[in-house]
Design an enzyme around this catalytic site. Structure first.
Site, PDB file in Angstrom:
ATOM      1  N   ARG A 114       4.875   9.707 -44.022  1.00  0.00           N
ATOM      2  CA  ARG A 114       6.242   9.916 -43.544  1.00  0.00           C
ATOM      3  C   ARG A 114       7.202   9.636 -44.683  1.00  0.00           C
ATOM      4  NH1 ARG A 114       8.052   6.977 -38.112  1.00  0.00           N
ATOM      5  NH2 ARG A 114       8.167   5.112 -39.411  1.00  0.00           N
ATOM      6  N   SER A 156       5.291  13.484 -30.630  1.00  0.00           N
ATOM      7  CA  SER A 156       5.873  12.263 -30.060  1.00  0.00           C
ATOM      8  C   SER A 156       6.372  12.518 -28.655  1.00  0.00           C
ATOM      9  CB  SER A 156       7.062  11.785 -30.904  1.00  0.00           C
ATOM     10  OG  SER A 156       6.643  11.278 -32.136  1.00  0.00           O
ATOM     11  N   LYS A 205      12.185   2.038 -36.905  1.00  0.00           N
ATOM     12  CA  LYS A 205      12.634   3.352 -36.459  1.00  0.00           C
ATOM     13  C   LYS A 205      13.615   3.105 -35.317  1.00  0.00           C
ATOM     14  CE  LYS A 205      10.592   7.962 -36.230  1.00  0.00           C
ATOM     15  NZ  LYS A 205      11.244   8.582 -35.081  1.00  0.00           N
TER      16      LYS A 205
END
Lengths: 212, 212
Positions: free
Chosen positions: A36, A105, A134
């Site tokens: 990521r 997700s 996050k």
């Protein structure tokens, strides 16, 4: 899908190269790696993906790219992980082909239900617990939410968000097929040991209820 | 390639939708549109690209996506524009195929020379003049630099950076095949009129030296 799933975050790697943390993590037993990168230029992201692919190949650990189908295609990665604001699943499948691993997700119950119609390789229940890494997420699922998702979905469930050694067993017992972690491995003084501990906690999960 | 080339910047569109500014621009004679979005999530970027593709289709004006090969593939755009930190040209060509329009920014003389070995559809001489809309660039080429590039390269030259009605003719006369503009059209009260004026200035360029 089953096992510990590392999601990288270079800002949490304590100044170690991401590839070094990844190498230690797979030595410790991590079975999936998601790269990521939210701030790298495309070329640098591709170069990083190629480097990490090389690290993973001897371990036969798949490399999954967060969001960026272009980077996955350019680097020959094994798949992508898509959030709800990333490329739509069907478009990504068309571009990446049948063999790619594509995860999605799920942050709301609608997301869980919509995923039933999609041939995703897993759903990422996000976040299980509140997490500082996050912040653009919906409210945490909690263990109860995870149990409910596992009962309702036909897909493997990758749990992510606030998972570490203190709750790994409980998350596994709630039905997570994979434990996805960021800081629990990226920030560990010894990423291999941290990974290995999580692997063992997963193995132990449910053993009592199976009567051993 | 020949003509006025619009590069979008939503922040400069004076609160008008990008698609509306694009429509006015092509009505005014713009021949190429590059969609540049640095802050949109992937899904929103794809949706925007699909919407603008629909606007452009009746005009047969190609849609070029800045940097993002994934967005270009997902939206069925005509090509991509690559900077020196974006996907390497050969990788983009492999993913997009022979028919795609692929442009490459050249910011240094080395970039110009390296582009000679690549089958790019154009090079983007960037920036011609200093500009407030893009600050992560090398020093401006100026008109002299543009003349030098045009003499050395085998590719069409798209000039970008600080181009507007006051200098469009001079830039054309220095050898630019396309004039790429951002604010000169995006921020114009009347984007169609602004585009049309630039088109006419290009047409007029060099007419005296042709003896008319």
């Amino acid at each position: 899908m089953k096992g510990v799933y590392l999601v990288t975050d270079r800002s949490l790697c304590r100044n170690r190269p991401v590839s070094e943390v990844v190498l230690q993590a797979v030595r410790g037993g991590v079975r999936f790696v998601q790269l990521r990168e939210k701030d790298l230029a495309t070329r640098a992201f591709i170069e990083e993906a190629l480097a990490i692919r090389k690290v993973l190949e001897p371990f036969a650990v798949p490399l999954i790219i967060n969001d960026r189908v272009d980077v996955a295609l350019a680097a020959g990665a094994d798949g992508v992980h898509l959030g709800q604001t990333d490329m739509p699943y069907r478009t990504a499948r068309r571009l990446l082909g049948d063999k790619a691993i594509i995860g999605l997700s799920v942050e709301t119950w609608t997301d869980v239900e919509e995923a039933q119609a999609l041939d995703v390789d897993y759903i990422g229940a996000s976040p299980v617990f509140a997490t500082p890494t996050k912040t653009d997420t919906q409210k945490p699922w909690g263990l109860d939410g995870l149990i409910k998702i596992k009962a309702a979905t036909r897909h493997p469930v990758v749990a992510i968000g606030g998972i570490n050694a203190s709750n790994a067993r409980a998350v596994s017992e709630a039905g997570a097929d994979c434990l996805a972690v960021v800081s629990a491995i990226c920030s560990a003084a010894d990423p291999a040991a941290a990974a290995s501990e999580l692997v063992n906690l997963m193995k132990g999960a449910g053993s009592e209820s199976r009567g051993t």
